[in-house]
Design a protein around this motif. Structure first.
Motif, short mmCIF file in Angstrom:
data_model
loop_
_atom_site.label_atom_id
_atom_site.label_comp_id
_atom_site.label_asym_id
_atom_site.label_seq_id
_atom_site.Cartn_x
_atom_site.Cartn_y
_atom_site.Cartn_z
N LEU A 1 -5.10 3.97 -4.79
CA LEU A 1 -3.65 4.17 -4.97
C LEU A 1 -3.15 3.44 -6.20
CD1 LEU A 1 -2.32 4.02 -1.31
CD2 LEU A 1 -2.23 5.96 -2.89
N LYS A 2 -3.68 2.24 -6.44
CA LYS A 2 -3.26 1.47 -7.61
C LYS A 2 -3.55 2.28 -8.87
CE LYS A 2 -4.10 -2.90 -9.92
NZ LYS A 2 -5.31 -3.39 -10.54
N MET A 3 -4.75 2.86 -8.95
CA MET A 3 -5.11 3.65 -10.13
C MET A 3 -4.17 4.86 -10.26
SD MET A 3 -8.53 5.79 -11.16
CE MET A 3 -8.05 7.29 -10.34
N VAL A 4 -3.97 5.56 -9.16
CA VAL A 4 -3.14 6.77 -9.19
C VAL A 4 -1.71 6.43 -9.58
CG1 VAL A 4 -2.15 8.57 -7.73
CG2 VAL A 4 -4.58 8.06 -7.58
N ASN A 5 -1.16 5.37 -9.00
CA ASN A 5 0.23 5.03 -9.26
C ASN A 5 0.46 4.38 -10.62
OD1 ASN A 5 1.15 6.08 -6.85
ND2 ASN A 5 0.67 4.19 -5.76
N GLU A 6 -0.56 3.74 -11.18
CA GLU A 6 -0.47 3.14 -12.50
C GLU A 6 -0.21 4.19 -13.57
OE1 GLU A 6 -4.02 1.07 -13.66
OE2 GLU A 6 -3.37 -0.72 -12.62
N LEU A 7 -0.59 5.42 -13.27
CA LEU A 7 -0.59 6.45 -14.28
C LEU A 7 0.71 7.21 -14.37
CD1 LEU A 7 -4.12 7.42 -13.26
CD2 LEU A 7 -3.47 6.05 -15.21
N SER A 8 1.74 6.71 -13.72
CA SER A 8 2.98 7.47 -13.65
C SER A 8 3.79 7.43 -14.95
CB SER A 8 3.83 6.95 -12.49
OG SER A 8 4.04 5.56 -12.67
N LYS A 9 3.53 6.45 -15.80
CA LYS A 9 4.36 6.30 -16.99
C LYS A 9 4.17 7.43 -17.98
CE LYS A 9 4.20 2.06 -15.26
NZ LYS A 9 3.56 2.08 -13.99
#
Length: 139
Positions: free
Chosen positions: A131-139
């Motif tokens: 989830l950290k990887m997936v959510n980090e990519l929101s920018k």
């Protein structure tokens, strides 16, 4: 004028009988659903200045096939030197990993989640890491 960026592609190298891999599929499907739901909400109410960072929509590709040699090489670059053994059993270098994988495709550990567009990969059973990887990519 308003352009939609193409969706990122996230691939999960999956192993059907693995509880960790099955959990990874569930986590990624949930994240994908949340991302597309928030995208719909954003379109419904124009937030020109987003205040909360939410993952943009992505296409989830779940495969039980092993990666190609090129894909494996890319994955190894993404995870970095110190995480190679989390991707290929018994390997400590890219050269070792490629050789081991060629001799025994089963040495490739699953689940492995790869975000091709953003150059990131995680080989982990940890839902929070995924989830950290997936959510980090929101920018």
């Amino acid at each position: 004028m308003f352009f939609h960026k193409t969706k990122d592609i996230i691939t999960l190298f999956h192993k059907a009988g693995s509880p960790a891999s099955v959990r990874a599929v569930a986590v990624l499907k949930q994240a994908s659903a949340n991302a597309s739901q928030s995208a719909t909400e954003d379109q419904a109410s124009d937030h020109s200045h987003q205040t909360h960072a939410q993952r943009s929509e992505f296409d989830l590709n779940v495969t039980e096939d092993p990666p190609t040699t090129d894909q494996l090489q890319t994955i190894l670059e993404y995870v970095g030197q110190n995480k190679i053994k989390s991707v290929v059993s018994g390997a400590n270098t890219v050269t070792e990993a490629l050789k081991t994988f060629k001799e025994s495709p089963d040495s490739f550990k699953r689940p492995v989640v790869v975000d091709w567009n953003n150059g990131k990969a995680v080989a982990t059973e940890s839902e929070s890491e995924i989830l950290k990887m997936v959510n980090e990519l929101s920018k």
